[in-house]
Write an enzyme that holds these catalytic residues in place. Structure first.
Site, PDB file in Angstrom:
ATOM      1  N   VAL A 238      43.141  96.092 -13.551  1.00  0.00           N
ATOM      2  CA  VAL A 238      44.014  94.988 -13.960  1.00  0.00           C
ATOM      3  C   VAL A 238      43.206  93.945 -14.741  1.00  0.00           C
ATOM      4  O   VAL A 238      43.619  93.505 -15.823  1.00  0.00           O
ATOM      5  CB  VAL A 238      44.703  94.341 -12.739  1.00  0.00           C
ATOM      6  CG1 VAL A 238      45.585  93.182 -13.188  1.00  0.00           C
ATOM      7  CG2 VAL A 238      45.531  95.360 -11.949  1.00  0.00           C
ATOM      8  N   ASP A 257      31.997  90.324 -12.084  1.00  0.00           N
ATOM      9  CA  ASP A 257      32.296  91.486 -11.252  1.00  0.00           C
ATOM     10  C   ASP A 257      30.956  92.112 -10.893  1.00  0.00           C
ATOM     11  O   ASP A 257      30.249  92.627 -11.750  1.00  0.00           O
ATOM     12  CB  ASP A 257      33.171  92.491 -12.035  1.00  0.00           C
ATOM     13  CG  ASP A 257      33.642  93.643 -11.157  1.00  0.00           C
ATOM     14  OD1 ASP A 257      32.874  94.076 -10.275  1.00  0.00           O
ATOM     15  OD2 ASP A 257      34.769  94.119 -11.361  1.00  0.00           O
ATOM     16  N   ARG A 318      45.212  88.982  -4.478  1.00  0.00           N
ATOM     17  CA  ARG A 318      45.634  88.844  -3.086  1.00  0.00           C
ATOM     18  C   ARG A 318      45.483  87.385  -2.660  1.00  0.00           C
ATOM     19  O   ARG A 318      44.463  86.743  -2.970  1.00  0.00           O
ATOM     20  CB  ARG A 318      44.762  89.715  -2.161  1.00  0.00           C
ATOM     21  CG  ARG A 318      45.157  91.189  -2.156  1.00  0.00           C
ATOM     22  CD  ARG A 318      46.529  91.394  -1.535  1.00  0.00           C
ATOM     23  NE  ARG A 318      47.005  92.766  -1.584  1.00  0.00           N
ATOM     24  CZ  ARG A 318      47.706  93.302  -2.573  1.00  0.00           C
ATOM     25  NH1 ARG A 318      48.004  92.585  -3.651  1.00  0.00           N
ATOM     26  NH2 ARG A 318      48.137  94.544  -2.506  1.00  0.00           N
ATOM     27  N   GLU A 347      52.753  86.550   3.681  1.00  0.00           N
ATOM     28  CA  GLU A 347      53.903  86.837   2.812  1.00  0.00           C
ATOM     29  C   GLU A 347      55.112  87.243   3.628  1.00  0.00           C
ATOM     30  O   GLU A 347      54.984  88.168   4.452  1.00  0.00           O
ATOM     31  CB  GLU A 347      53.537  87.929   1.806  1.00  0.00           C
ATOM     32  CG  GLU A 347      52.489  87.436   0.815  1.00  0.00           C
ATOM     33  CD  GLU A 347      52.173  88.421  -0.313  1.00  0.00           C
ATOM     34  OE1 GLU A 347      52.741  89.523  -0.342  1.00  0.00           O
ATOM     35  OE2 GLU A 347      51.360  88.068  -1.160  1.00  0.00           O
ATOM     36  N   HIS A 366      55.322  87.842  -5.133  1.00  0.00           N
ATOM     37  CA  HIS A 366      54.577  89.113  -5.233  1.00  0.00           C
ATOM     38  C   HIS A 366      55.314  90.111  -6.157  1.00  0.00           C
ATOM     39  O   HIS A 366      55.729  91.187  -5.730  1.00  0.00           O
ATOM     40  CB  HIS A 366      54.365  89.728  -3.836  1.00  0.00           C
ATOM     41  CG  HIS A 366      53.198  90.680  -3.797  1.00  0.00           C
ATOM     42  ND1 HIS A 366      52.413  90.853  -2.685  1.00  0.00           N
ATOM     43  CD2 HIS A 366      52.692  91.525  -4.734  1.00  0.00           C
ATOM     44  CE1 HIS A 366      51.488  91.764  -2.932  1.00  0.00           C
ATOM     45  NE2 HIS A 366      51.630  92.181  -4.176  1.00  0.00           N
ATOM     46  N   ALA A 369      53.755  94.004  -9.461  1.00  0.00           N
ATOM     47  CA  ALA A 369      53.994  95.436  -9.711  1.00  0.00           C
ATOM     48  C   ALA A 369      55.464  95.728  -9.944  1.00  0.00           C
ATOM     49  O   ALA A 369      55.856  96.875 -10.114  1.00  0.00           O
ATOM     50  CB  ALA A 369      53.496  96.239  -8.517  1.00  0.00           C
TER      51      ALA A 369
HETATM   52  N1  LIG Z   1      50.331  91.185  -7.588  1.00  0.00           N
HETATM   53  C1  LIG Z   1      50.553  92.460  -7.608  1.00  0.00           C
HETATM   54  O1  LIG Z   1      51.661  92.935  -7.462  1.00  0.00           O
HETATM   55  C2  LIG Z   1      49.385  93.383  -7.824  1.00  0.00           C
HETATM   56  C3  LIG Z   1      49.557  94.563  -8.559  1.00  0.00           C
HETATM   57  C4  LIG Z   1      48.466  95.399  -8.740  1.00  0.00           C
HETATM   58  C5  LIG Z   1      47.232  95.059  -8.201  1.00  0.00           C
HETATM   59  N2  LIG Z   1      47.123  93.933  -7.465  1.00  0.00           N
HETATM   60  C6  LIG Z   1      45.849  93.526  -6.899  1.00  0.00           C
HETATM   61  O2  LIG Z   1      44.963  93.272  -7.962  1.00  0.00           O
HETATM   62  C7  LIG Z   1      43.640  93.537  -7.563  1.00  0.00           C
HETATM   63  C8  LIG Z   1      42.951  94.405  -8.591  1.00  0.00           C
HETATM   64  O3  LIG Z   1      43.602  95.639  -8.733  1.00  0.00           O
HETATM   65  P1  LIG Z   1      42.952  96.760  -9.651  1.00  0.00           P
HETATM   66  O4  LIG Z   1      43.924  97.861  -9.753  1.00  0.00           O
HETATM   67  O5  LIG Z   1      42.416  96.167 -10.893  1.00  0.00           O
HETATM   68  O6  LIG Z   1      41.743  97.210  -8.719  1.00  0.00           O
HETATM   69  P2  LIG Z   1      40.353  97.773  -9.201  1.00  0.00           P
HETATM   70  O7  LIG Z   1      39.740  98.389  -8.011  1.00  0.00           O
HETATM   71  O8  LIG Z   1      40.514  98.605 -10.417  1.00  0.00           O
HETATM   72  O9  LIG Z   1      39.515  96.478  -9.611  1.00  0.00           O
HETATM   73  C9  LIG Z   1      38.984  95.581  -8.706  1.00  0.00           C
HETATM   74  C10 LIG Z   1      37.681  95.085  -9.287  1.00  0.00           C
HETATM   75  O10 LIG Z   1      37.224  94.023  -8.467  1.00  0.00           O
HETATM   76  C11 LIG Z   1      35.821  94.119  -8.428  1.00  0.00           C
HETATM   77  N3  LIG Z   1      35.264  93.358  -7.329  1.00  0.00           N
HETATM   78  C12 LIG Z   1      35.028  93.753  -6.063  1.00  0.00           C
HETATM   79  N4  LIG Z   1      34.473  92.754  -5.366  1.00  0.00           N
HETATM   80  C13 LIG Z   1      34.363  91.704  -6.218  1.00  0.00           C
HETATM   81  C14 LIG Z   1      33.876  90.391  -6.088  1.00  0.00           C
HETATM   82  N5  LIG Z   1      33.359  89.955  -4.939  1.00  0.00           N
HETATM   83  N6  LIG Z   1      33.909  89.588  -7.171  1.00  0.00           N
HETATM   84  C15 LIG Z   1      34.414  90.027  -8.348  1.00  0.00           C
HETATM   85  N7  LIG Z   1      34.881  91.270  -8.516  1.00  0.00           N
HETATM   86  C16 LIG Z   1      34.866  92.093  -7.477  1.00  0.00           C
HETATM   87  C17 LIG Z   1      35.562  95.608  -8.356  1.00  0.00           C
HETATM   88  O11 LIG Z   1      34.241  95.919  -8.768  1.00  0.00           O
HETATM   89  C18 LIG Z   1      36.596  96.143  -9.316  1.00  0.00           C
HETATM   90  O12 LIG Z   1      36.067  96.275 -10.614  1.00  0.00           O
HETATM   91  C19 LIG Z   1      43.748  94.130  -6.163  1.00  0.00           C
HETATM   92  O13 LIG Z   1      43.576  93.104  -5.224  1.00  0.00           O
HETATM   93  C20 LIG Z   1      45.165  94.606  -6.097  1.00  0.00           C
HETATM   94  O14 LIG Z   1      45.610  94.693  -4.795  1.00  0.00           O
HETATM   95  C21 LIG Z   1      48.177  93.075  -7.280  1.00  0.00           C
HETATM   96  O1  LIG Z   2      48.413  96.115  -4.679  1.00  0.00           O
HETATM   97  C1  LIG Z   2      49.410  96.366  -5.317  1.00  0.00           C
HETATM   98  O2  LIG Z   2      49.640  97.470  -5.833  1.00  0.00           O
HETATM   99  C2  LIG Z   2      50.401  95.289  -5.551  1.00  0.00           C
HETATM  100  O3  LIG Z   2      50.095  94.176  -4.810  1.00  0.00           O
HETATM  101  C3  LIG Z   2      51.812  95.700  -5.425  1.00  0.00           C
HETATM  102  O4  LIG Z   2      52.318  95.509  -4.147  1.00  0.00           O
HETATM  103  P1  LIG Z   2      53.823  95.924  -3.825  1.00  0.00           P
HETATM  104  O5  LIG Z   2      53.863  97.405  -3.817  1.00  0.00           O
HETATM  105  O6  LIG Z   2      54.108  95.360  -2.478  1.00  0.00           O
HETATM  106  O7  LIG Z   2      54.687  95.342  -4.896  1.00  0.00           O
END
Ligand SMILES: NC(=O)c1ccc[n+]([C@@H]2O[C@H](COP(=O)([O-])OP(=O)(O)OC[C@H]3O[C@@H](n4cnc5c(N)ncnc54)[C@H](O)[C@@H]3O)[C@@H](O)[C@H]2O)c1
Ligand SMILES: O=C(O)[C@H](O)COP(=O)(O)O
Length: 630
Positions: A238, A257, A318, A347, A366, A369
């Site tokens: 992301v 990162d 998160r 949440e 939230h 996604a």
């Molecule tokens: N809001 C939503 O609906 C939603 C949707 C998708 C993902 N997310 C959240 O977004 C976040 C990222 O998702 P993603 O798919 O990119 O995951 P990902 O695993 O591809 O990326 C996470 C990155 O964070 C880095 N990381 C780990 N510890 C760290 C730290 N202390 N400081 C900085 N970077 C660090 C990792 O090296 C990795 O590159 C997750 O928490 C996921 O749950 C939320």
């Molecule tokens: O980590 C994720 O993939 C997102 O936070 C999405 O969460 P949700 O499936 O509850 O929308």
């Protein structure tokens, strides 16, 4: 310990050593890889049914071809279905999942969509479920795994973050956890950009004000994005997509990162900097790291003290990575000008949450996604992963089991079988009572040791050793954990040998240290049990027992005999087995010195009766023998 002077030692097959017969029928047919791979050769299948997901599977080819009636899964009209006489797996879906995913699941098993279950109701239901599919709203706690009583085989997280699943408990209970890591990346990145832009221009506040009958043009003057510095915290899937989009808006992007390769960031014009540098130079900070013990409340009073006055924060990762009380203080003091939040520690957050109510905070429930496209993608991605896991395939998105890239796995597949069978065989050579505390695996290969990923092989060897001596359910997920609990230490060594670099591995040697052997000839010079195997034409072979070279394919049952090296031995043993209608599938003789000691390895299709095994033991030239089940 059996010695060369001892008369034949007959070791009856232990019931626990039979992988297939010891499993309850519904379980043995499922999770063949996670659970049991020991009976037949394997082949690989790659399916590309969804563009964003490459599911990787190892299937028991023989079983698929030969036993349509006995295997619960058969192919009908291109769909995976279950034979009617078998109980279908039950999949509990506890949060809303896209229809395409549900359809895939329904083609495979019974699907129970029960949303908004209390913990108590979830615990009640879970005892009859083979799989559970959740999003971020279901807490899959230790209590849930306990309540499952071993029935639950897979938890599928329809999304990325697995912080709502107790991974340690899942692992201890041998329950595989898979997620859907790719299908919602773009949706989350787009939501991050939407929050960034709407926060900068007070869209939400202005909208609420107009709906309340106001026209406040001066109050909602915003800030521009172009030329501003955005710090992307976490440069994963992301984060990197957000960075790419922010560059398109004319922003300067930096990232922090600790694990992301700097060249990947540099390739899109993003500089990797330290945490302090990122937060102290940025005008906007966007959070994209996972919630882990290391990232919990990483944004706290101390870090807010270091930010540039007037910084704006976006969080679509998160809620737990921010100390929310500290953020309210930073907003009140003006250190943080604005925040845009999609995620919260709790949440939904309490109705009177100061953060949610704060005038300079934009919130969404939230929704990162939550696009139609992402939800369909995620649903398919997770349904495929869960169905695959229930069919016994190795999941490419496993979170708590060794996960090996497709190209590596296709090479390693036969060695995976060899590894488990060597483990299974070695442990049956240990004399009862003597606990195994230490095992050493030596991988001999012509390739650079760094080129060999042995995680999967190690897990399979561990499973092979542990399963026959454990009364609990052992699979790839909990093999390591159970081994540690039993005090078994497994060390690995890689030895470069002069062999063909075409093959990833020339041979695998397994030594069990400080144990007594039922079959003295399996003991190497130092008193350890030592066996070695190779893969020949895709079939695992046993090639060494102690100091004797043999060459037998590791399939079915095996009789190892040590005898005086003299003519007629093969005939005598063969006759005894033939009288009982036991078919000899192969035979191999290895000796150290001509006309002295020899080892005979005999593969048998059927399990010989106690009587015929006793007769073998009575052959005068046979000094010791052991019967082993693979
Ligand atoms: N809001 C939503 O609906 C939603 C949707 C998708 C993902 N997310 C959240 O977004 C976040 C990222 O998702 P993603 O798919 O990119 O995951 P990902 O695993 O591809 O990326 C996470 C990155 O964070 C880095 N990381 C780990 N510890 C760290 C730290 N202390 N400081 C900085 N970077 C660090 C990792 O090296 C990795 O590159 C997750 O928490 C996921 O749950 C939320
Ligand atoms: O980590 C994720 O993939 C997102 O936070 C999405 O969460 P949700 O499936 O509850 O929308």
């Amino acid at each position: 310990m059996a010695s060369s002077t001892t008369k034949p030692i007959f070791t009856p097959p232990s019931t626990t050593t039979s992988s297939s017969s010891s499993q309850p029928p519904t379980r043995s047919s499922l999770l063949s890889f996670l659970r049991n791979t020991s009976s037949t050769p394997i082949s690989l299948k790659l399916s590309h049914s969804h563009p964003s997901f490459r599911s990787l599977s190892i299937k028991n080819a023989t079983k698929t071809i030969e036993s349509a009636e006995t295997s619960p899964v058969s192919k009908v009209g291109g769909k995976d279905t279950i034979n009617s006489q078998e109980t279908k797996p039950t999949v509990l879906v506890s949060e809303k999942l896209g229809e395409a995913g549900l359809e895939l699941l329904r083609n495979f098993g019974d699907v129970d969509c029960s949303y908004d279950l209390s913990q108590e109701d979830l615990c009640k239901k879970i005892a009859s479920c083979d799989a559970l599919i959740v999003r971020s709203g279901t807490k899959v706690t230790r209590q849930v795994f306990e309540a499952a009583k071993g029935k639950l085989k897979v938890v599928g997280r329809a999304g990325v973050g697995i912080d709502n699943v107790d991974l340690q408990a899942a692992t201890e209970f041998g329950c595989l956890v898979v997620n859907a890591p790719t299908a919602n990346t773009v949706a989350a990145a787009e939501h991050g950009i939407a929050l960034l832009a709407s926060m900068a221009r007070n869209v939400a506040q202005a909208d609420a004000s107009m709906k309340a009958g106001q026209w406040q043009r001066n109050k909602y003057v915003g800030v521009s994005l172009v030329g501003k510095t955005l710090a992307v915290m976490g440069f994963g899937k992301v984060g990197s997509e957000v960075a790419r989009r922010a560059k398109g808006l004319g922003m300067e992007v930096i990232t922090h990162d600790p694990y992301a390769p700097a060249d990947r960031a540099r390739a899109i014009g993003v500089e990797v900097v330290s945490f302090d540098e990122a937060i102290s130079t940025a005008d906007f900070i966007s959070l994209h790291m996972p919630l882990t013990p290391a990232t919990k409340k990483v944004f706290n009073d101390d870090s807010f003290a270091k930010v540039k006055k007037g910084v704006r924060i976006i969080n679509v990762a998160r809620g737990g990575v921010i100390d929310e009380d500290a953020l309210v203080r930073a907003l009140d003091s003006g250190k943080v000008a604005q925040a845009a939040l999609d995620v919260f520690t709790e949440e939904p957050p309490p109705k009177d949450s100061k953060l949610v109510q704060h005038e300079r905070v934009t919130v969404t429930p939230h929704l990162g996604a939550s696009t139609k496209e992402a939800q369909e993608g995620v649903a398919i991605e997770i349904a495929e992963a869960v169905v695959g896991a229930l069919k016994g395939e190795l999941a490419a998105t496993a979170v708590n089991a060794p996960m090996v890239p497709a190209e590596v796995l296709s090479e390693l597949a036969p060695y995976v079988v060899l590894a488990e069978r060597l483990g299974r065989l070695a442990v049956q050579l240990v004399a009862g009572g003597s606990g195994i505390k230490s095992a050493k695996v030596v991988y001999k290969s012509a390739r650079d040791p760094d080129d060999l990923d042995t995680r999967l092989l190690r897990a399979m060897i561990t499973k092979g050793i542990i399963e026959p001596i454990s009364d609990s359910f052992i699979n790839l997920v909990n093999a390591d954990f159970t081994a540690k609990k039993k005090g078994l230490r497994i060390s690995e060594e890689r030895e470069v040998v002069d062999a063909s670099p075409e093959l990833p591995i020339f041979s695998i040697q397994l030594q069990l240290s400080n144990v007594d052997s039922k079959f003295g000839s399996a003991a190497s010079g130092g008193g350890d049990i030592s066996i070695e195997g190779k893969v020949k034409n895709g079939i695992p072979h046993l090639t060494r027992v102690g100091s004797f070279s043999v060459d037998v394919s590791l399939e079915g049952n095996l009789i190892l005999c040590r005898q005086v090296d003299q003519p007629g031995m093969i005939g005598q043993v063969g006759n005894i087995l033939g009288e009982q209608n036991v078919n000899v599938s192969f035979m191999s003789v290895g000796r150290t010195v001509r006309r002295r000691n020899a080892i005979m390895a005999i593969g048998v299709d059927e399990e010989p009766s106690l009587e015929s095994l006793k007769k073998i033991g009575e052959v005068p030239a046979i000094e010791e023998f052991v019967f082993l089940k693979l």
